[in-house]
Enzyme design. Structure first.
Site, mmCIF file in Angstrom:
data_model
loop_
_atom_site.group_PDB
_atom_site.id
_atom_site.type_symbol
_atom_site.label_atom_id
_atom_site.label_comp_id
_atom_site.label_asym_id
_atom_site.label_seq_id
_atom_site.Cartn_x
_atom_site.Cartn_y
_atom_site.Cartn_z
ATOM 1 N N LYS A 153 -85.206 64.129 23.560
ATOM 2 C CA LYS A 153 -85.567 62.719 23.743
ATOM 3 C C LYS A 153 -84.404 61.860 23.260
ATOM 4 C CE LYS A 153 -88.337 62.567 19.505
ATOM 5 N NZ LYS A 153 -89.700 62.405 18.982
ATOM 6 N N GLU A 168 -80.632 53.757 20.358
ATOM 7 C CA GLU A 168 -80.946 52.605 19.497
ATOM 8 C C GLU A 168 -81.576 52.994 18.156
ATOM 9 O OE1 GLU A 168 -82.324 49.388 22.752
ATOM 10 O OE2 GLU A 168 -82.898 51.470 23.048
#
Lengths: 155, 334
Positions: B285, B289
């Site tokens: 995944k 950020e």
């Protein structure tokens, strides 16, 4: 047009340049050396770093006519794919590159440091690299690569 | 006087566009008769390394090396749209699209090979180390390139187009119910700082950052993303302030909008937890950020730990810290 003579990456050149032409423009547009990158264009980011007479300069802040008579090393004069400079080798090994825009300037600043000081301390490495900004890597791997290149140079 | 403190920051972060916004990535794939494959996707690699990730994903699925995969990306004339390189979504979303496309092209190759090897089902065929053959029978195999070459002469092509849509539903504004994001990224960081009580200057001495990345497809890139995120987080916490005046940016230059330099970064220890995300490509995944978010909280908490003042607006400039220290002193004097 003003005629200037300079040595770039060990090759002598005679160029006709405009009075207001910057060194980075002469390198990129007249000599086709596109490895020198323009970032901010105001001497803050260091992406356009080249070595001029043994000193790193921001080639966006040097007029081409000021470089008359000087000896310049751009990234094209540092190693190549088959035989990379120890700094380039270390960058690849450590993974000290993300977008790569700052990398030519980083490599030249590191090379110039190691040419003058083969055993730099961590602080000396930090100071030498502090004129080159990088937004991706967080400098961590870049500083580590310079350290590794310095250690390999010692052996 | 210089005082030291330690702070902790934790984050959870929904990756992808979220809130029901269509979040779609696409890819075209072709397996070639020289044993290589091409992946076309609109995903733009801005330096974080998504092209390397897509090559790795395709190579893993085809039993090839990542240098055998050619990734063409971000060309609106030739590549299918994969959305923006934003929202921490390319490894997960476009990674999934690439994997689906590779599997589709591969499945027709497996069918063809099953027939050639007289194997009753394509499930009995495997791709491994550049070879294609019958599982468990090393005498019945051949280089992948040879199989695709033979197939081409018979008019077979192994090409595919696939897209992948992230799971997301809008949140009900009344009840707050919904599943806006999937997956979530988790992180935890600790920072040690030194605050100079006379100048208000904060120096970050060390950051330890731990992130759940699902599965680290490329550990070197994961470390790089974490270190880059931490450094942006340091800028966010201590330096970076966009000064707006009547809609204009007052400091649109690196001389007035300061970002961290090599001298501002501490030693960064980047660690990752691999808790495979079952909906992600090979368990992966996103990390982009989330890597910068806990840094800010960790630094602000560390300042509090060091000198006992709580900074509530960013960046925590020396001026704000000195003012907070003066207010605290006044408060104590009363």
């Amino acid at each position: 047009m003003i005629e200037i003579k300079l040595v770039v990456n060990n090759k002598p050149y005679t160029l006709g340049v405009e009075p207001s032409e910057r060194l980075i423009d002469a390198l990129r547009n007249r000599l086709g050396l596109l490895g020198t990158k323009e970032g901010c264009g105001e001497g803050e980011c260091g992406a356009c770093t080249v070595i001029m007479d043994g000193k790193t300069v921001n080639s966006c802040l040097v007029l081409a006519v000021q470089a008359n008579g000087s000896v310049i090393t751009s990234i094209e004069g540092v190693g190549n794919r088959r035989s990379p400079h120890p700094v380039q080798k270390a960058f690849v090994e450590v993974g000290a590159v993300q977008c790569g825009f700052c990398t030519p300037g980083m490599v030249l600043s590191a090379k110039n440091l190691l040419d003058k000081n083969s055993k730099p301390s961590n602080e000396e490495i930090g100071i030498a690299m502090s004129g080159n900004l990088c937004r991706c890597t967080g400098y961590d791997k870049i500083l580590r690569a310079v350290k590794i290149a310095a250690e390999e140079g010692k052996e | 006087m210089k005082k030291r403190g330690i702070g902790l920051g934790c984050s959870w972060y929904g990756t992808g566009y979220g809130n029901g916004f269509p979040d779609v990535s696409s890819a075209f794939v072709e397996i070639h008769d020289d044993g290589s494959a091409t992946v076309l996707t609109g995903a733009v690699d801005v330096g974080q390394g998504s092209n390397s990730i897509f090559a790795q994903i395709a190579a893993e699925e085809l039993g090839l090396e990542s240098q055998d995969i050619c990734v063409y990306s971000g060309d609106t004339d030739a590549t299918p749209d994969s959305g923006t390189t934003a929202a921490t979504r390319q490894t997960y979303n476009t990674g999934n699209a690439v994997l689906k496309a590779v599997r589709q092209a591969k499945s027709s190759l497996l069918d063809y090979a099953a027939h050639e090897f007289s194997c009753p089902t394509s499930e009995g065929i495997e791709l491994k180390a550049g070879y294609i053959g019958v599982k468990g029978d090393s005498s019945r195999r051949m280089p992948l390139a040879d199989m695709v070459f033979q197939a081409r002469l018979k008019g077979e092509r192994f090409i595919s187009a696939e897209s992948s849509t992230a799971r997301s539903t809008p949140v009900d504004p009344e009840t707050g119910q919904g599943a806006p994001y999937w997956p979530y990224a988790f992180g935890c960081q600790m920072a040690e700082v030194e605050v100079n009580t006379e100048t208000g200057m904060v120096r970050v001495l060390k950051v330890v950052a731990v992130h759940d990345v699902g599965k680290a497809l490329n550990p070197t890139q994961v470390e790089g993303q974490i270190a880059g995120g931490v450094t942006q987080g340091i800028g966010f916490a201590l330096l970076e302030e966009l000064e707006l005046k009547e809609g204009k940016i007052n400091n649109p230059a690196l001389s007035s909008y300061l970002i961290p330099t090599a001298l501002d970064v501490p030693s960064i220890e980047a660690l990752f937890v691999e808790d495979a995300e079952c909906t992600g490509p090979f368990g992966a995944k996103g990390l982009g950020e989330p890597a910068m978010l806990p840094t800010v909280a960790a630094i602000i908490n560390a300042i509090d730990d060091a000198v006992g003042v709580r900074i509530t607006s960013l960046p925590a400039t020396p001026e704000k810290i000195l003012q907070a220290l003066a207010e605290k002193k006044e408060g104590l004097g009363e």
